[in-house]
Design an enzyme around this catalytic site. Structure first.
Site, mmCIF file in Angstrom:
data_model
loop_
_atom_site.group_PDB
_atom_site.id
_atom_site.type_symbol
_atom_site.label_atom_id
_atom_site.label_comp_id
_atom_site.label_asym_id
_atom_site.label_seq_id
_atom_site.Cartn_x
_atom_site.Cartn_y
_atom_site.Cartn_z
ATOM 1 N N ASP A 32 8.416 -17.404 -1.631
ATOM 2 C CA ASP A 32 9.703 -17.729 -2.233
ATOM 3 C C ASP A 32 10.671 -16.572 -2.015
ATOM 4 O O ASP A 32 10.297 -15.515 -1.485
ATOM 5 C CB ASP A 32 9.532 -18.081 -3.716
ATOM 6 C CG ASP A 32 8.930 -16.959 -4.557
ATOM 7 O OD1 ASP A 32 9.195 -15.765 -4.279
ATOM 8 O OD2 ASP A 32 8.201 -17.271 -5.511
ATOM 9 N N HIS B 165 -1.597 -12.684 -9.317
ATOM 10 C CA HIS B 165 -0.414 -12.473 -8.487
ATOM 11 C C HIS B 165 -0.364 -11.062 -7.896
ATOM 12 O O HIS B 165 0.009 -10.889 -6.731
ATOM 13 C CB HIS B 165 0.862 -12.749 -9.297
ATOM 14 C CG HIS B 165 2.117 -12.722 -8.499
ATOM 15 N ND1 HIS B 165 2.354 -13.572 -7.441
ATOM 16 C CD2 HIS B 165 3.222 -11.936 -8.585
ATOM 17 C CE1 HIS B 165 3.538 -13.330 -6.919
ATOM 18 N NE2 HIS B 165 4.090 -12.328 -7.600
ATOM 19 N N HIS C 224 -6.747 -16.121 15.666
ATOM 20 C CA HIS C 224 -7.759 -16.422 14.666
ATOM 21 C C HIS C 224 -7.868 -15.285 13.646
ATOM 22 O O HIS C 224 -7.988 -14.129 14.009
ATOM 23 C CB HIS C 224 -9.098 -16.652 15.352
ATOM 24 C CG HIS C 224 -10.178 -17.066 14.423
ATOM 25 N ND1 HIS C 224 -11.480 -16.701 14.622
ATOM 26 C CD2 HIS C 224 -10.167 -17.827 13.296
ATOM 27 C CE1 HIS C 224 -12.230 -17.207 13.661
ATOM 28 N NE2 HIS C 224 -11.453 -17.897 12.849
ATOM 29 N N TYR D 158 6.380 -18.189 -8.183
ATOM 30 C CA TYR D 158 5.010 -18.284 -7.668
ATOM 31 C C TYR D 158 4.831 -19.303 -6.544
ATOM 32 O O TYR D 158 3.716 -19.769 -6.303
ATOM 33 C CB TYR D 158 4.014 -18.556 -8.804
ATOM 34 C CG TYR D 158 4.016 -17.467 -9.845
ATOM 35 C CD1 TYR D 158 3.429 -16.236 -9.596
ATOM 36 C CD2 TYR D 158 4.641 -17.669 -11.070
ATOM 37 C CE1 TYR D 158 3.454 -15.224 -10.544
ATOM 38 C CE2 TYR D 158 4.671 -16.661 -12.028
ATOM 39 C CZ TYR D 158 4.071 -15.444 -11.757
ATOM 40 O OH TYR D 158 4.094 -14.451 -12.697
ATOM 41 N N ALA D 159 5.890 -19.637 -5.840
ATOM 42 C CA ALA D 159 5.784 -20.522 -4.677
ATOM 43 C C ALA D 159 5.471 -19.648 -3.462
ATOM 44 O O ALA D 159 6.322 -19.376 -2.618
ATOM 45 C CB ALA D 159 7.071 -21.316 -4.480
ATOM 46 N N ASN D 160 4.220 -19.180 -3.431
ATOM 47 C CA ASN D 160 3.762 -18.256 -2.398
ATOM 48 C C ASN D 160 2.342 -18.628 -2.004
ATOM 49 O O ASN D 160 1.532 -18.976 -2.869
ATOM 50 C CB ASN D 160 3.741 -16.814 -2.929
ATOM 51 C CG ASN D 160 5.047 -16.403 -3.560
ATOM 52 O OD1 ASN D 160 6.053 -16.309 -2.894
ATOM 53 N ND2 ASN D 160 5.027 -16.162 -4.864
#
Length: 130
Positions: free
Chosen positions: A28, A97, A20, A119-121
């Site tokens: 990316d 970012h 947890h 920006y595929a994060n």
């Protein structure tokens, strides 16, 4: 042998160790990964393989997520990733970012994809099932 779910032994083992509040950065191929700190499972094979979408879908099927953070730049630079994140992760927090990169240093696990679009994060925060 497992017949379903994540078959990659390194990733499956790393997921089993999460608790947890632990952070999981799904990123990316170009995201800077902290040199010290999080365990890294690098799934990148070739540009675009595996995709951010495929990896995120697989992780969300196995994890309880209580929150998520992504870069607000994703909306303009990568509308497809933004749509995916907003669909899969209601209540998604968006930050600059540079802030996402700073937050990623506190992740317990980094899962690097082969995604070659910017920006595929996303930084996922693990929850509990009870």
């Amino acid at each position: 042998m497992k017949k379903a779910g994540i078959l990659n032994r390194s990733l499956a083992g790393a997921l089993a160790e999460l608790g947890h509040g632990d952070g999981v950065l799904v990123c990316d191929a170009g995201m800077p990964i902290p040199a010290v700190g999080p365990r890294v499972v690098d799934l990148a094979f070739r540009a675009g393989i595996p995709s951010f979408a495929d990896v995120l879908e697989g992780l969300l099927a196995e994890l309880v997520i209580e929150g998520a953070t992504a870069a607000h730049e994703v909306r303009e630079a990568n509308p497809a990733a933004a749509a995916l994140l907003e669909e899969c992760l209601p209540g998604l927090d968006l930050v600059p970012h540079d802030e996402l990169k700073a937050l990623s240093a506190g992740a317990r696990l980094v899962v690097r994809t082969g995604e070659a679009r910017p920006y595929a994060n996303v930084l996922l925060r693990c929850g509990v099932s009870f």
